[in-house]
Design an enzyme around this catalytic site. Structure first.
Site, PDB file in Angstrom:
ATOM      1  N   HIS A   1       1.333  -1.118   0.029  1.00 15.14           N
ATOM      2  CA  HIS A   1       0.162   0.046   0.255  1.00 15.14           C
ATOM      3  C   HIS A   1       0.784   1.232   0.652  1.00 15.14           C
ATOM      4  O   HIS A   1       1.780   1.241   0.523  1.00 15.14           O
ATOM      5  CB  HIS A   1      -0.662   0.524   0.895  1.00 15.14           C
ATOM      6  CG  HIS A   1      -0.839   0.052   2.596  1.00 15.14           C
ATOM      7  ND1 HIS A   1       0.100   0.998   3.115  1.00 15.14           N
ATOM      8  CD2 HIS A   1      -0.709  -1.069   3.880  1.00 15.14           C
ATOM      9  CE1 HIS A   1       0.139   0.787   4.843  1.00 15.14           C
ATOM     10  NE2 HIS A   1       0.325  -0.627   4.486  1.00 15.14           N
TER      11      HIS A   1
ATOM     12  N   ASP B   1       0.229   4.500   0.791  1.00 17.93           N
ATOM     13  CA  ASP B   1      -0.324   5.270   2.209  1.00 17.93           C
ATOM     14  C   ASP B   1       0.695   4.592   3.382  1.00 17.93           C
ATOM     15  O   ASP B   1       0.998   3.681   3.806  1.00 17.93           O
ATOM     16  CB  ASP B   1      -1.330   5.430   2.438  1.00 17.93           C
ATOM     17  CG  ASP B   1      -2.329   4.665   2.976  1.00 17.93           C
ATOM     18  OD1 ASP B   1      -1.903   3.322   2.276  1.00 17.93           O
ATOM     19  OD2 ASP B   1      -2.938   4.528   4.322  1.00 17.93           O
TER      20      ASP B   1
ATOM     21  N   ASP C   1       6.139   1.008   7.077  1.00 18.26           N
ATOM     22  CA  ASP C   1       5.048   0.420   6.659  1.00 18.26           C
ATOM     23  C   ASP C   1       4.744   1.450   6.322  1.00 18.26           C
ATOM     24  O   ASP C   1       4.033   2.052   6.458  1.00 18.26           O
ATOM     25  CB  ASP C   1       4.084   0.449   8.227  1.00 18.26           C
ATOM     26  CG  ASP C   1       2.873  -0.346   7.741  1.00 18.26           C
ATOM     27  OD1 ASP C   1       2.569  -0.617   6.978  1.00 18.26           O
ATOM     28  OD2 ASP C   1       1.987   0.250   9.007  1.00 18.26           O
TER      29      ASP C   1
ATOM     30  N   GLU D   1      -5.143   2.333   2.910  1.00 21.92           N
ATOM     31  CA  GLU D   1      -4.920   0.694   3.513  1.00 21.92           C
ATOM     32  C   GLU D   1      -5.584   1.334   5.058  1.00 21.92           C
ATOM     33  O   GLU D   1      -6.097   0.631   5.930  1.00 21.92           O
ATOM     34  CB  GLU D   1      -3.781  -0.060   3.559  1.00 21.92           C
ATOM     35  CG  GLU D   1      -3.475  -1.385   3.789  1.00 21.92           C
ATOM     36  CD  GLU D   1      -2.851  -1.241   5.412  1.00 21.92           C
ATOM     37  OE1 GLU D   1      -3.476  -2.153   6.451  1.00 21.92           O
ATOM     38  OE2 GLU D   1      -2.737  -0.524   5.479  1.00 21.92           O
ATOM     39  N   GLU D   2      -4.385   2.164   5.755  1.00 26.15           N
ATOM     40  CA  GLU D   2      -4.557   2.382   7.152  1.00 26.15           C
ATOM     41  C   GLU D   2      -6.042   3.104   7.682  1.00 26.15           C
ATOM     42  O   GLU D   2      -6.280   2.823   8.561  1.00 26.15           O
ATOM     43  CB  GLU D   2      -2.843   3.140   7.410  1.00 26.15           C
ATOM     44  CG  GLU D   2      -1.781   3.204   6.887  1.00 26.15           C
ATOM     45  CD  GLU D   2      -1.853   2.148   7.738  1.00 26.15           C
ATOM     46  OE1 GLU D   2      -2.399   1.681   8.331  1.00 26.15           O
ATOM     47  OE2 GLU D   2      -0.299   1.242   7.724  1.00 26.15           O
TER      48      GLU D   2
ATOM     49  N   HIS E   1       2.806   3.155  13.205  1.00 28.41           N
ATOM     50  CA  HIS E   1       2.137   3.882  12.649  1.00 28.41           C
ATOM     51  C   HIS E   1       1.874   5.117  14.183  1.00 28.41           C
ATOM     52  O   HIS E   1       1.184   5.819  15.372  1.00 28.41           O
ATOM     53  CB  HIS E   1       0.226   3.124  13.780  1.00 28.41           C
ATOM     54  CG  HIS E   1      -0.211   2.360  12.569  1.00 28.41           C
ATOM     55  ND1 HIS E   1      -1.233   1.350  12.515  1.00 28.41           N
ATOM     56  CD2 HIS E   1       0.559   1.529  11.251  1.00 28.41           C
ATOM     57  CE1 HIS E   1      -0.886   0.840  11.385  1.00 28.41           C
ATOM     58  NE2 HIS E   1      -0.296   0.806  10.659  1.00 28.41           N
TER      59      HIS E   1
HETATM   60 ZN   LIG Z   1       0.648  -1.553   6.983  1.00 30.03          ZN
END
Ligand SMILES: [Zn+2]
Length: 483
Positions: A76, A78, A115, A145-146, A457
């Site tokens: 992904h 983003d 990530d 995705e997030e 995150h």
């Molecule tokens: Zn991810």
């Protein structure tokens, strides 16, 4: 260019170094998408951009492998934009500042975007290296995705040609992921009635803070305290011995975070005030003992509350406590097939009270559809007891492990042969795009793997540098083996 470009394999890290300079928070993928397309054009690769903004790049097989089954690589575009409160950083314009941290790479005060930036860089490296051996390749770059798995959700069911997919978005070295949980939120509102604060009563505010919280999928098996559930439990215990009325109660925030703090304001006959405070402190001390291993910083305080104009009447006060206590939270079922895998869970994520309704947000997950149905039915049942109204988001599908997968057989053997380590084969209790993509493409064989990424995150996010080389080496060898 920074020191990151000197890491091995250089071809991958140079792309990652460049990605660090491109803003790409969720729903803001324009610039990174244009960058991906520019690399495809530079290497004369065919590409398609779909209406939602995902990009698929196609690379023909290397000589002699034209008849091999196609492989899709997927990551992904983003990232989660998070920074420490004391850091000045503009995620729309500033370049992330890489920082060496022992064996790890992190960013200075912000998320690093490893990530899924390492996955994206690996795909760009494969796209642009013409010395590799492989069958026909497709590179699927998804958006958002997030914050909603939007790119995967909106992916057309005729865009991809291959039926084998390597998702590069898991974060544990020496492991192959073969399954994930699906999920969905439920919003419950329950009507309440208020009355004026009775004469001769005093307001008290209770605060429960200092809990660890954590991710409602990945951390749910740790059985950390849910501040809302614990506060409701203490209030319920006291309500069995004395009469008081709730004026306000709140806790929790994001759907995927276990509540760390909760607050309640209650009113009680002034003569009984000290008695209630003492009982609440006793109940909380008992729970602090119960949770001391996982919640050593649990803090409970009682203070004179702000005078309130209206409080819940007796019936609504008791109903609120019954409801908060009966609502499920935590692990609901473990998998019978995969050791230690949480199959179904739910997070009692948020509770607020306004003038005439209680609002509760529940976030549920399961790797099987019937498990998801079962936990949602339980939420319906409890809400039904208190005339609650429900609003359910569409559940996104999980990814059920296929232990007979060809990809799994090939990659597990290869990993063991190349590294001397037998990879752990497992599933995760969180969402991956594979669940959604697999539901759109019948018979899609899928594996997810990646380097070691910790604390994603959060501004502590870091990637273990040498695991990126292992990950990329495995990716190239797998493409060759499968060609
Ligand atoms: Zn991810």
């Amino acid at each position: 260019m920074t020191f990151v470009s000197d890491f091995e394999p250089k071809i991958l890290w140079r792309y990652f170094d460049e990605i660090l300079t491109i803003p790409r928070g969720s729903k803001n993928e324009d610039k990174i998408r244009r960058y991906i397309i520019s690399i495809a054009e530079k290497h004369n690769l065919e590409y398609v951009q779909d209406p939602i903004g995902n990009v698929v790049v196609r690379k023909p097989a290397s000589a002699g492998h034209e008849n091999a089954a196609g492989i899709i690589l997927q990551a992904h575009l983003d990232m989660v934009n998070e920074k420490n409160a004391n850091v000045e950083f503009d995620f729309e314009n500033d370049a992330l500042q890489p920082l060496l941290d022992g064996d790890y790479l992190k960013a200075s005060g912000t998320t690093l975007g490893a990530d899924n930036g390492i996955g994206v860089a690996a795909m760009l490296a494969v796209m642009s290296d013409n010395s590799l051996e492989h069958g026909p390749l497709e590179f699927l770059f998804t958006i958002d995705e997030e914050t909603g798995l939007t790119g995967a959700q909106e992916l057309g069911s005729d865009l991809l040609q291959g039926r084998q997919l390597l998702n590069l978005d898991t974060e544990e070295e020496n492991s192959l992921c073969v399954g994930c949980a699906g999920g969905g939120d439920t919003r419950v509102t329950v009507p309440v009635s208020r009355m004026p604060q009775p004469a001769g009563t005093t307001a008290i505010q209770f605060k429960l803070t200092g809990l660890k919280g954590g991710h409602s999928g990945c951390d749910i098996h740790l059985q950390k305290g849910n501040a809302l559930k614990l506060l409701a439990r203490a209030l319920f215990a006291c309500s069995e011995a004395m009469q008081f009325n709730i004026a306000d109660i709140a806790g929790g925030d994001k759907h995927n975070a276990i509540p760390r703090e909760a607050f309640a304001t209650v009113v009680i006959e002034t003569a009984n005030k000290d008695n209630l405070i003492a009982r609440m402190k006793h109940e909380m001390a008992v729970m602090a003992g119960e949770y001391k291993t996982v919640e050593p910083d649990l803090t409970f305080e009682a203070a004179d509350g702000i005078a309130t104009a209206a409080v819940l009447d007796d019936k609504s006060s008791q109903m609120l406590l019954n409801f908060a206590l009966a609502m499920p939270h935590g692990v609901i079922a473990m998998s019978y097939d995969i050791p230690d895998l949480v199959e179904t869970s739910t997070n009692f994520a948020k509770l607020t009270l306004n003038e005439d309704v209680i609002f509760v947000l529940m976030s549920s997950r399961s790797s099987i559809a019937s498990g998801m149905d079962a936990i949602r039915q339980r939420i319906h049942a409890v809400a039904g007891l208190v005339n609650g109204k429900l609003e359910e988001s569409d559940a996104y599908p999980g990814w059920k492990p296929n232990m007979n997968s060809r990809l799994l057989k090939v990659m597990k053997a290869l990993y063991t042969k190349e590294t001397g380590i037998e990879p752990e084969v497992g599933a995760i209790h969180a969402g991956l795009e594979c669940g959604i993509i697999g539901a759109k493409y019948d018979g899609m064989d899928m594996i997810s793997f990646g380097p070691q990424i910790e604390f994603p995150h959060s501004p502590d996010e870091r990637v273990k540098i040498d695991t990126v080389a292992t990950f990329y080496g495995m990716l190239l060898k797998s493409l060759k083996e499968l060609a």
